[in-house]
Structure formats: C-alpha cells, structure tokens
Design a protein around this motif. Sequence first.
Motif, PDB file in Angstrom:
ATOM      1  N   TYR A  55       0.870  -1.175   0.000  1.00  0.00           N
ATOM      2  CA  TYR A  55       0.000   0.000   0.000  1.00  0.00           C
ATOM      3  C   TYR A  55       0.903   1.220   0.000  1.00  0.00           C
ATOM      4  O   TYR A  55       1.772   1.349   0.875  1.00  0.00           O
ATOM      5  CB  TYR A  55      -0.888  -0.022   1.250  1.00  0.00           C
ATOM      6  N   ALA A  56       0.730   2.094  -0.965  1.00  0.00           N
ATOM      7  CA  ALA A  56       1.513   3.333  -1.018  1.00  0.00           C
ATOM      8  C   ALA A  56       0.555   4.500  -1.136  1.00  0.00           C
ATOM      9  O   ALA A  56      -0.400   4.469  -1.919  1.00  0.00           O
ATOM     10  CB  ALA A  56       2.468   3.316  -2.205  1.00  0.00           C
ATOM     11  N   ARG A  57       0.838   5.529  -0.364  1.00  0.00           N
ATOM     12  CA  ARG A  57      -0.016   6.717  -0.379  1.00  0.00           C
ATOM     13  C   ARG A  57       0.855   7.950  -0.423  1.00  0.00           C
ATOM     14  O   ARG A  57       1.758   8.118   0.388  1.00  0.00           O
ATOM     15  CB  ARG A  57      -0.898   6.747   0.861  1.00  0.00           C
ATOM     16  N   ILE A  58       0.584   8.793  -1.390  1.00  0.00           N
ATOM     17  CA  ILE A  58       1.315  10.042  -1.513  1.00  0.00           C
ATOM     18  C   ILE A  58       0.578  11.082  -0.659  1.00  0.00           C
ATOM     19  O   ILE A  58      -0.641  11.171  -0.693  1.00  0.00           O
ATOM     20  CB  ILE A  58       1.442  10.476  -2.994  1.00  0.00           C
ATOM     21  N   LEU A  59       1.336  11.786   0.145  1.00  0.00           N
ATOM     22  CA  LEU A  59       0.801  12.805   1.048  1.00  0.00           C
ATOM     23  C   LEU A  59       1.601  14.079   0.834  1.00  0.00           C
ATOM     24  O   LEU A  59       2.653  14.037   0.187  1.00  0.00           O
ATOM     25  CB  LEU A  59       0.917  12.326   2.500  1.00  0.00           C
ATOM     26  N   PRO A  60       1.164  15.192   1.373  1.00  0.00           N
ATOM     27  CA  PRO A  60       1.942  16.417   1.187  1.00  0.00           C
ATOM     28  C   PRO A  60       3.390  16.224   1.645  1.00  0.00           C
ATOM     29  O   PRO A  60       3.646  15.913   2.805  1.00  0.00           O
ATOM     30  CB  PRO A  60       1.221  17.442   2.062  1.00  0.00           C
ATOM     31  N   ASP A  61       4.301  16.327   0.728  1.00  0.00           N
ATOM     32  CA  ASP A  61       5.743  16.280   0.984  1.00  0.00           C
ATOM     33  C   ASP A  61       6.266  14.927   1.441  1.00  0.00           C
ATOM     34  O   ASP A  61       7.385  14.848   1.945  1.00  0.00           O
ATOM     35  CB  ASP A  61       6.157  17.344   2.008  1.00  0.00           C
ATOM     36  N   MET A  62       5.496  13.857   1.299  1.00  0.00           N
ATOM     37  CA  MET A  62       6.000  12.554   1.738  1.00  0.00           C
ATOM     38  C   MET A  62       5.240  11.404   1.094  1.00  0.00           C
ATOM     39  O   MET A  62       4.178  11.590   0.501  1.00  0.00           O
ATOM     40  CB  MET A  62       5.935  12.432   3.253  1.00  0.00           C
TER      41      MET A  62
END
Length: 148
Positions: free
Chosen positions: A76-83
């Motif tokens: 599971y990969a999740r892109i978040l603000p700055d990370m």
Amino acid sequence: MMISKYLNDLTLLKNVEAIAIYSLNNDLIDSWCDPNFNSKVLDELSLHYFQVFATLDLSVQNFQEIVITHEKGHFYARILPDMLLIIVVKLPVEISLIRLIVNVKIIDLLNSKALQKGLKKYSTENKDFLNKNILDESEKEYLKKLEL
C-alpha cells in the motif's frame, strides 16, 4: 519514532509487516518493521512508487494511493503532502481498515513538529526520480513520448 507515536494502530495490526515514511527526495524519515521482515525491500519499493506517482501525476488528477496485490499480501503506497507512506501487509488483511486508520491518524502526523523538522532536513537535496540512468528502455521511450 513518528510511526510508533502517530501510526501505532497500524503497528498493532496482526498482518502489518512494515511501515515507512519517505520524503519526496526518497530519503527515509522513519520506518517500522516486523523483526522477520527484510527492511531493504522498502528502499527498493519507495523509488518505484515515486516513479509511478510522478508519471501518473502528469495525466491523472488527484491520484493518492496505489495498492498492489501479490501472492502473500499487499503493498500500500499513499502520496501525502511532501511525503510517501508505504505499508507492507500479508494476507489476510482488509485494505479498507488500513485506509481508515491512515485517514484518521495521518492528520496528527502531518501536523507534528517532528515530521516538519524531518521534511525540512531532507528538502535541501533534490533527487531526479525520472533520471534516465535508472530507467529501463521502455520507460525512457515513454518519457520521450511524453516529451519529458
């Protein structure tokens, strides 16, 4: 330390094997692994996910997560603000439960001073995730087609 403080509920789930937080420069900010898990897998995964998110961001708006299923579980990969947040789980597990925990707990992590300090530390470097030296021929051709 941040994962154990802000995402501890994920570490308590029986089949969660690893959790990692990467800056957008692909620098590891924090990680947690089950003792039987090979942590080098996370480093290999992170670069590939960054490339996927970078490529998808060119044509897909509001793309936030990727779940890849394999014979033993999920990545599971999740892109978040700055990370980037990566979670490795083995079967059986409910991805909706992982998503729910992340949705509820991530706000505290994003607002934490520890994370902001870590992100600031790693933001001074700039890595090119579409560096042609690390792409295979089909990826290079695709970028050429996209005029990048």
